[in-house]
Scaffold this active site. Structure first.
Site, PDB file in Angstrom:
ATOM      1  N   LYS A 173      -6.309 -69.325 -29.977  1.00 41.01           N
ATOM      2  CA  LYS A 173      -4.987 -69.018 -30.540  1.00 41.01           C
ATOM      3  C   LYS A 173      -3.889 -69.459 -29.569  1.00 41.01           C
ATOM      4  O   LYS A 173      -3.804 -68.952 -28.454  1.00 41.01           O
ATOM      5  CB  LYS A 173      -4.840 -67.506 -30.784  1.00 41.01           C
ATOM      6  CG  LYS A 173      -3.611 -67.191 -31.639  1.00 41.01           C
ATOM      7  CD  LYS A 173      -3.245 -65.729 -31.653  1.00 41.01           C
ATOM      8  CE  LYS A 173      -2.256 -65.371 -30.582  1.00 41.01           C
ATOM      9  NZ  LYS A 173      -0.956 -66.069 -30.685  1.00 41.01           N
ATOM     10  N   GLU A 248      -5.342 -64.503 -16.702  1.00 41.00           N
ATOM     11  CA  GLU A 248      -4.358 -65.197 -15.857  1.00 41.00           C
ATOM     12  C   GLU A 248      -2.989 -64.660 -16.258  1.00 41.00           C
ATOM     13  O   GLU A 248      -2.520 -64.933 -17.360  1.00 41.00           O
ATOM     14  CB  GLU A 248      -4.420 -66.714 -16.095  1.00 41.00           C
ATOM     15  CG  GLU A 248      -5.759 -67.359 -15.797  1.00 41.00           C
ATOM     16  CD  GLU A 248      -6.130 -67.296 -14.326  1.00 41.00           C
ATOM     17  OE1 GLU A 248      -5.252 -67.107 -13.472  1.00 41.00           O
ATOM     18  OE2 GLU A 248      -7.336 -67.430 -14.029  1.00 41.00           O
ATOM     19  N   CYS A 282       4.407 -70.445 -14.618  1.00 43.21           N
ATOM     20  CA  CYS A 282       3.926 -69.242 -13.905  1.00 43.21           C
ATOM     21  C   CYS A 282       3.883 -69.476 -12.399  1.00 43.21           C
ATOM     22  O   CYS A 282       3.906 -68.535 -11.623  1.00 43.21           O
ATOM     23  CB  CYS A 282       2.545 -68.867 -14.417  1.00 43.21           C
ATOM     24  SG  CYS A 282       1.395 -70.251 -14.340  1.00 43.21           S
ATOM     25  N   GLU A 384       9.084 -59.819 -12.876  1.00 45.23           N
ATOM     26  CA  GLU A 384       9.029 -61.209 -13.316  1.00 45.23           C
ATOM     27  C   GLU A 384      10.144 -61.491 -14.320  1.00 45.23           C
ATOM     28  O   GLU A 384      10.295 -60.765 -15.299  1.00 45.23           O
ATOM     29  CB  GLU A 384       7.673 -61.500 -13.983  1.00 45.23           C
ATOM     30  CG  GLU A 384       7.534 -62.955 -14.361  1.00 45.23           C
ATOM     31  CD  GLU A 384       6.237 -63.284 -15.113  1.00 45.23           C
ATOM     32  OE1 GLU A 384       5.871 -62.551 -16.040  1.00 45.23           O
ATOM     33  OE2 GLU A 384       5.600 -64.293 -14.761  1.00 45.23           O
TER      34      GLU A 384
END
Ligand code: NAD
Length: 480
Positions: A173, A248, A282, A384
């Site tokens: 997906k 991750e 990232c 973040e």
């Protein structure tokens, strides 16, 4: 309006519910296609197809599997410009970045694993008396691969390629925000003759389609890349089902610049590591710590270069920074800029939303933003943001730099700039991150392990690690 289709059992089909979601182009703010709003019935169809395909695919010879993966790579390459345009339109990234990085890397992912699986080996341990233990690595069966929006095809194929190479059948997906290149990949797989059911690409929302993948009892392993909060939810569902998990997750990466570095190179690469892909990688550095002796000089040079970055239409060759991926994400990034001001930060560059003209009037653009004067423990420096926002902070000693760099809950990547070899080794050892770049950024040999520590994830991707993840190791002990 064009309708993206699911790819299940070798066919492009509508979602069972016939429902669709809007797919926006971030550079214009306009809907340009529709994405299947799939649910557990679509996942069920995909799992059935994958289960049927598995016995043959898992026994297909390595060379035949390799040839198909290479054909898929060639198929993407043949349609390179179509993929590049779709990746840029879906994500808002400059066309030239999709052409230089995302799509070539997706091609490399298939080529790399087509070759790597030919060389994958397992251990054998002879015991005294002639008994031998050997490790039999077998594909897991049906596995799930879920990826985010920031490097859409790059990260999607980074999971799919090793899973297929090692003989698994896949339910994949892509992010519902950037589905188009995954859809194009479906068409390439059909052209390449990938047997039906080996790869199934099901589109839809995370909480619905993604969750149905996680919950499905016959999907035995999940390789996930995305946010830390999503990772937590996935682990909460999948761990009690004893699924194999690779997560991750998010990051808040430190760039540490020592006074003895190659100054020009450190400034240039720090600008790149902060603002490439609108800061939505990232691995981007979002906290820059600079040794006090060169802090003012670094700040001046850095801010000057940041102010020269051109924010613009992703289609234009001169554009350095394109659009933020979605309206919702733009609002999140702007809210952090506001928070930084409330926390006492001084905006040295950017800090504002940009209104572009013509085609991009309704697009989502934020000026590359540099902030200084923030305590390293404040929320802006701890959470973040995942956008074009970076903080600058001076440090006095190596220990202080490490304390600040390691103060966050994340531990994905870091960059260190120094010409002192001993310092480079020492800091690399002490910094809490899965990847350390010394005097460079984003250089990577695909054979190396990839992943984070702390809240940046568990498990490793890349090279042998991914092939180990997608296989079960069985110890066979044969007595002489
Ligand atoms: P996200 O977690 O919102 O979504 C990632 C994917 O998970 C999407 O496909 C989404 O639909 C799906 N998803 C969401 N909820 C789910 C659920 N309950 N069950 C199953 N699937 C679900 O992340 P995002 O906003 O797409 O991506 C940005 C995040 O990804 C950032 O935190 C970034 O740091 C992280 N990221 C990490 C890496 C890495 O290698 N560590 C690489 C790229 C991005």
């Amino acid at each position: 309006m064009e309708k993206i289709q699911n790819y299940i059992n070798g066919q492009l089909i509508e979602p069972v519910s016939k429902k669709y979601l809007d797919n926006y182009e971030p550079a214009t703010g306009q809907v340009y296609s529709l994405v299947p709003d799939s649910d557990s019935s679509d996942i069920q169809l995909a799992v059935e197809a994958a289960k049927t395909a598995f016995p043959l695919w898992s026994k297909t010879g390595l060379e035949d599997r390799m040839m198909i993966l290479l054909k898929i790579a060639d198929g993407i390459e043949r349609r390179l410009e179509e993929f590049v345009a779709a990746e840029s339109r879906d994500n808002g990234k400059p066309l030239k970045l999709a052409r230089a990085m995302d799509i070539p890397r997706a091609i490399s992912n298939f080529r790399f694993y087509a070759s790597a699986v030919q060389h994958f080996s397992s251990e054998s341990h002879p015991m005294p008396g002639g008994t031998v233990n050997y490790t039999l690595r077998q594909p897991i069966g049906v596995v799930g691969c879920i990826s985010p929006w920031n490097l859409p095809l790059y990260l999607f194929t980074w999971k799919i390629a090793p899973a297929l190479a090692t003989g698994n059948c896949v339910i994949a997906k892509p992010s519902e925000i950037t589905p188009y290149t995954a859809y194009l990949l479906s068409t390439v797989c059909i052209e390449a003759g990938l047997p039906a059911g080996v790869l199934n690409i099901v589109h839809g929302l995370g909480g619905k389609t993604g969750q149905a993948i996680i919950e499905h009892p016959e999907i035995k392993a999940i390789s996930f890349t995305g946010g830390t909060e999503t990772g937590k939810r996935i682990a909460a569902t999948a761990a009690p089902m004893f699924k194999k998990l690779s997560l991750e997750l998010g990051g808040k990466n430190a760039t540490v610049v020592f006074a003895d570095c190659d100054f020009e190179e450190a400034v240039k690469e720090s600008v790149r590591s902060s603002f490439s892909n609108q800061g939505e990688i990232c691995l981007c550095g979002s906290r820059i710590f600079v040794e006090r002796g060169i802090y003012e000089k670094f700040k001046t040079a850095f801010v000057e270069k940041v102010k020269a970055l051109k924010v613009g239409d992703p289609n234009e060759q001169s554009t350095d920074q394109g659009a933020i991926v979605s309206l919702q994400h733009k609002q999140k990034v702007l809210s952090y800029i506001q928070l930084a001001k409330e926390e006492g930060g001084e905006v040295l560059s950017g800090g504002i939303e940009l209104q572009l003209k013509d085609r991009c009037t309704g697009g989502y653009f934020i000026a590359p933003t540099v902030i200084e004067g923030l305590d390293y423990k404040c929320r802006t420096q701890q959470e973040e943001i995942f956008g074009p926002v970076v903080t600058l902070t001076p440090f006095e000693t190596e220990d202080e730099a490490l304390t600040m760099a390691n103060s966050v809950k994340y531990g994905l990547a870091s960059s260190i700039w120094t010409n002192n070899l001993k310092q480079a080794h020492r800091v690399s050892e002490k910094i809490e991150a899965g990847i350390v770049w010394v005097n460079c950024w984003l250089l990577r040999d695909l054979r190396t392990p990839f992943g984070g520590v702390k809240a940046s994830g568990v498990g490793r991707e890349g090279g042998w690690e991914a092939m180990k993840f997608f296989t079960e190791a069985k110890n066979v002990c044969i007595k002489a």
